[in-house]
Enzyme design. Structure first.
Site, PDB file in Angstrom:
ATOM      1  N   GLU A 189      29.872  26.882 -27.527  1.00 50.71           N
ATOM      2  CA  GLU A 189      31.291  27.320 -28.417  1.00 50.71           C
ATOM      3  C   GLU A 189      32.136  26.103 -28.642  1.00 50.71           C
ATOM      4  O   GLU A 189      32.942  26.318 -29.839  1.00 50.71           O
ATOM      5  CB  GLU A 189      31.527  28.628 -27.535  1.00 50.71           C
ATOM      6  N   SER A 206      20.114  93.257  -6.706  1.00 54.04           N
ATOM      7  CA  SER A 206      20.517  93.733  -5.544  1.00 54.04           C
ATOM      8  C   SER A 206      21.429  92.784  -4.783  1.00 54.04           C
ATOM      9  O   SER A 206      22.050  92.993  -3.668  1.00 54.04           O
ATOM     10  CB  SER A 206      19.463  94.012  -4.639  1.00 54.04           C
TER      11      SER A 206
END
Length: 868
Positions: free
Chosen positions: A117, A512
């Site tokens: 870069e 139940s």
């Protein structure tokens, strides 16, 4: 000879002397001073321009934007931790970024970035005129284009320049470039070179939702940046120029060309020797297997449901952007318990599917453009498909994993199946208990579940056996009754195939398992475990509830016996006795958010409630009447470590200690000799309740020790489909509870339940009142029965075998006195008000509960029969 200039006779060079001088003399004087004057004017103009430029640099928009970088907080990963506050169980992010400080970025990575870069990064002020001239000359003299941007300019473009500006042309491009220069100069003014390198290394996009070198190293190589090799660092450094083109998972060939170019630049800059570079270039790109797949939120399939539950909770509280930007979330999930619950639930659902449902050849087709998604998929679609679970790269023998059928060989009768980067050849002997033929069973594009038998890492080949994804679903949840912490939660068979969380989203009838709330109301109303409750048949406008065995009635029983054996008729009598309104209030006090349906079938579990609410409600019993608000998140820290949220204990006084522990003793009877007696194999004190819904569409078991409550549910998702006549709470849900608790309790101290205290004085008076009322009612019922028999004997054509519908007064008990109870869970214990004895002569009309309405729905079976 040339003419000599006239000799100046002026004694001074004042303005007046110059103006009055002869023309020739004046011309000579002006020619002598014009150059110094121009120099002075140029310096003045340059100084003024510098002052203006400096003002612009200091007070322009670019200056304020760059100054704001000091507080810039890029999105980072939110992490979810288990109860030990160390084990990572999940993570999610809008942008996967793991920031590093400058000192933490390895030199090999810094050098690779500088080489490709900006090798003169430390020698310029943000703009590099030498590089710009060199790039311009190269672009004019060769066909290969080269950029002149510095690393600082790249950072400025990434941070401040929009995509629309980057795509501009001609004059727009020139304006964008000038703006980029100004921003780069500003960045260099405000920040040191090392700070700029740190920002760049943490901000660059590297494809695959990875931002920054640490996330890139983890995504592509499965390692930290500090462990990167020369060639790996070069590959990452080359990606930012064009992530879509140079990402190794998108284009391996172009990625290697770009990597080798970066390596050459590294050698040219002197960051590595030519021999080192050549050795690195000779190596192929070696990526982690997980690089090709998008990472799931949870680090293991066992944590899928809890992590998604936490993500939704965080987003509800803090919005998506906050929730997915660097929080640290500490939870109550226990790693061992969660994994065991996941394993037990999946094994249980597979057992049911094999023993009850049979082979159903149900497979999912991968997304395809052909025939509106019906297939067949193209070879490109088959090659590019990525199943999320493949990211985890776990091919351990014994693991169940989804595989993609890519090819069918009709002649050999075998199928080629892909599992990420692994493949398997499936023939007739590998088709599992379905015993089908591959050529008839499979089509290219099918996703099917297999169990891994053998693994060969060198050839990347698997030996597998076909399994079947169950059509039935289930859920399990364990809660600490004393703290309210959710220890484990499983919401279904497989999150990736069905994200619906049955533990919190599935509202199902409870059968139940609902009865303990009604029995609790009866105990608080003044009854005791030994109070006798009627088992006489009930017929209200044609509605006749029956017990599990189909009988329409049974003999009178003590409360504790009726609950232990899950008798339906006594439960309905109890709800009639205490009143529907009283029962509904009791249910609400337990934290059940769904209002109890205002009719008698609710005593048998007609109300639809999710598992998490049922587990939380049951935690009231072992915790002596106090319900602690359930939670999974202990605390949340922001990215700086500041506390955003820390759980504060919220409790509700639901019932008195006496009522709670009395219910515990009754529910222990369910385990000690009732419908859940199989749980005695665990060898620890347990209490709980089974539940089976009418037609066996849902089965439940909720059980608890003095500290932990675990609930299990099983049923078909979204529809009422019978599981089978043998599938009860005792036979379907209880075995899963036992398998889980056996492992969960092995390292925990053995606890015993606290004995219920003596009945409070105010309840003793109530108890005496109830005993008198019941005695009077039984006497009245006996007298009515004798009178009916006398009338029947008096009829000449009486048929002794004919069945008569019992009168309502023969099957109900007197209504409860008015009791004021709060609508919401209470902070103080309240007991029903004392009442005066009822009038001795109770008429049949008085025995009809005013709250009861004729039921129009079928009764729900609550008894689970003999434990299976």
């Amino acid at each position: 000879m040339s003419a000599k200039p006239p000799v100046s006779r002026l004694k001074s060079y004042t303005p007046q002397a110059i103006v009055t001088a002869p023309p020739g003399e004046r011309k000579h004087i002006l020619r002598r001073f014009w150059f110094p004057a121009v120099i002075l004017l140029a310096l003045a103009a340059g100084g003024l321009s510098g002052i203006i430029a400096a003002y612009q640099l200091n007070y322009s928009q670019a200056a304020s934007e760059v100054a704001a970088l000091a507080t810039y907080r890029p999105s980072i990963v939110t992490r979810i931790y288990a109860d030990d506050e160390k084990t990572l169980i999940g993570e999610f992010a809008l942008e996967k970024r793991i920031p590093l400080k400058f000192e933490e970025i390895p030199p090999v990575m810094k050098n690779a970035i500088l080489a490709v870069e900006d090798v003169r990064f430390y020698d310029h002020v943000g703009i590099d005129p030498i590089r710009i001239v060199g790039a311009t000359w190269k672009n004019l003299t060769s066909e290969k284009a080269e950029g002149g941007s510095t690393l600082t300019q790249q950072l400025a473009k990434n941070l401040f320049i929009t995509r629309e500006e980057v795509r501009g042309k001609n004059i727009e491009t020139l304006k964008r470039k000038m703006n980029e220069w100004v921003l780069a100069l500003q960045i260099e003014r405000y920040y040191t070179k090392n700070q700029i390198m740190e920002l760049y290394a943490n901000h660059i996009f590297l494809g695959a939702n990875a931002y920054g070198v640490e996330a890139g190293a983890e995504t592509y190589f499965g390692k930290q940046a500090k462990d990167l090799t020369l060639e790996e660092a070069a590959l990452l450094a080359g990606i930012p120029k064009a992530p879509g083109e140079y990402s190794p998972t998108a284009n391996a060939t172009r990625a290697k060309e770009r990597r080798d170019l970066v390596l050459d630049q590294i050698a040219k800059a002197g960051f590595a020797s030519q021999a080192e570079v050549e050795a690195a270039k000779a190596k192929p790109i070696q990526l982690a297997d997980s690089a090709y797949y998008q990472a799931p939120q949870a680090l293991s399939p066992a944590f899928d449901y809890p992590v998604e539950y936490i993500r939704q909770d965080l987003e509800d509280k803090y919005t998506t952007r906050v929730a997915q930007t660097g929080l640290s979330v500490y939870t109550s999930i226990n790693v061992a318990a969660q994994k065991k619950a996941y394993e037990v639930m999946r094994a249980g659902l597979r057992w049911y599917d094999k023993s009850h449902a049979g082979w159903h050849s149900s497979y999912a087709m991968i997304p395809t453009a052909a025939n509106n998604g019906a297939g067949p998929p193209t070879s490109q679609e088959l090659a590019s498909y990525k199943y999320p679970d493949w990211y985890r790269n776990d091919y351990t023998p014994g693991r169940y994993l989804m595989g993609l059928v890519t090819k069918i060989d009709q002649g050999k009768d075998e199928a080629t199946v892909r599992f990420g980067n692994y493949t398997a050849i499936v023939n007739g002997g590998d088709m599992g208990w379905g015993k089908r033929q591959p050529r008839n069973e499979f089509k290219p594009g099918y996703l099917a579940e297999f169990i891994i038998k053998e693994l060969d890492k060198k050839t990347r080949h698997l030996k597998v056996e076909l399994n079947q994804v169950p059509g039935v679903q289930g859920s399990m949840m364990t809660l600490n009754a004393k703290t309210g912490e959710i220890v484990a939660m499983v919401g279904g068979y497989d999150f990736l195939t069905n994200k619906f969380n049955n533990a919190v989203q599935a509202y199902r009838q409870t059968g139940s398992a609902f009865k303990p709330f009604i029995y609790t109301a009866a105990i608080e109303w003044g009854m005791t475990p030994d109070t006798i409750v009627s088992g006489a048949p009930i017929n209200i406008n044609g509605w006749q509830p029956h017990n599990y065995d189909g009988s329409l009635g049974n003999g009178d029983l003590p409360l504790k016996t009726a609950l232990a054996h899950s008798m339906n008729i006594p439960a309905v009598h109890l709800l009639q006795t205490v009143g529907i309104q009283t029962g509904a209030q009791m249910v609400r006090r337990f934290g059940i958010k769904v209002p109890m349906a205002p009719y008698l079938p609710s005593a048998l579990g007609a109300t639809e409630v999710p598992l998490d609410q049922m587990v939380s409600a049951y935690s009231t019993f072992p915790n002596k009447g106090i319900r602690v608000d359930p939670h999974m998140i202990r605390k949340v820290l922001d990215r700086d470590g500041a506390v955003l949220e820390e759980w504060e204990k919220t409790t509700y006084k639901v019932i008195s200690e006496y009522v709670a522990l009395t219910m515990v003793s009754m529910m222990r009877g369910v385990v000690q000799g009732g419908t859940a007696s199989a749980a005695q194999v665990l060898g620890v004190p347990l209490a709980g309740k089974t539940g089976t819904v009418n037609d066996h569409t849902d089965v439940w078991f909720l059980g608890y020790t003095p500290t932990y409550v675990t609930g299990v549910w099983m049923g078909y998702p979204g529809r009422k489909k019978p599981l089978g006549n043998d599938m009860t709470g005792a036979h379907g849900a209880l075995p899963l509870f036992i398998d889980f608790m056996k492992d969960f309790l092995k390292d925990k101290p053995k606890e015993d339940f606290t004995k219920a205290p003596s009945m409070p004085e105010d309840m003793k008076e109530m108890y005496k009142q109830r005993q008198r009322e019941l005695a009077l009612e039984r006497a009245q019922m006996t007298a009515d029965e004798d009178e009916d028999k006398t009338d029947e004997n008096a009829k000449p054509n009486s048929n002794p075998n004919a069945m008569t519908t019992p009168k309502l007064q023969d099957t109900t008990l007197p209504p409860a006195p008015k009791v004021d109870l709060p609508a919401e869970p209470r902070t103080t214990t309240e007991t029903p008000k004392k009442t005066e004895p009822a009038a001795p002569a109770a008429t049949p009309a008085q025995s009809r509960p005013r709250e009861a309405e004729p039921a129009k729905k079928k009764g729900k079976k609550g008894d689970d029969g003999p434990p299976g």
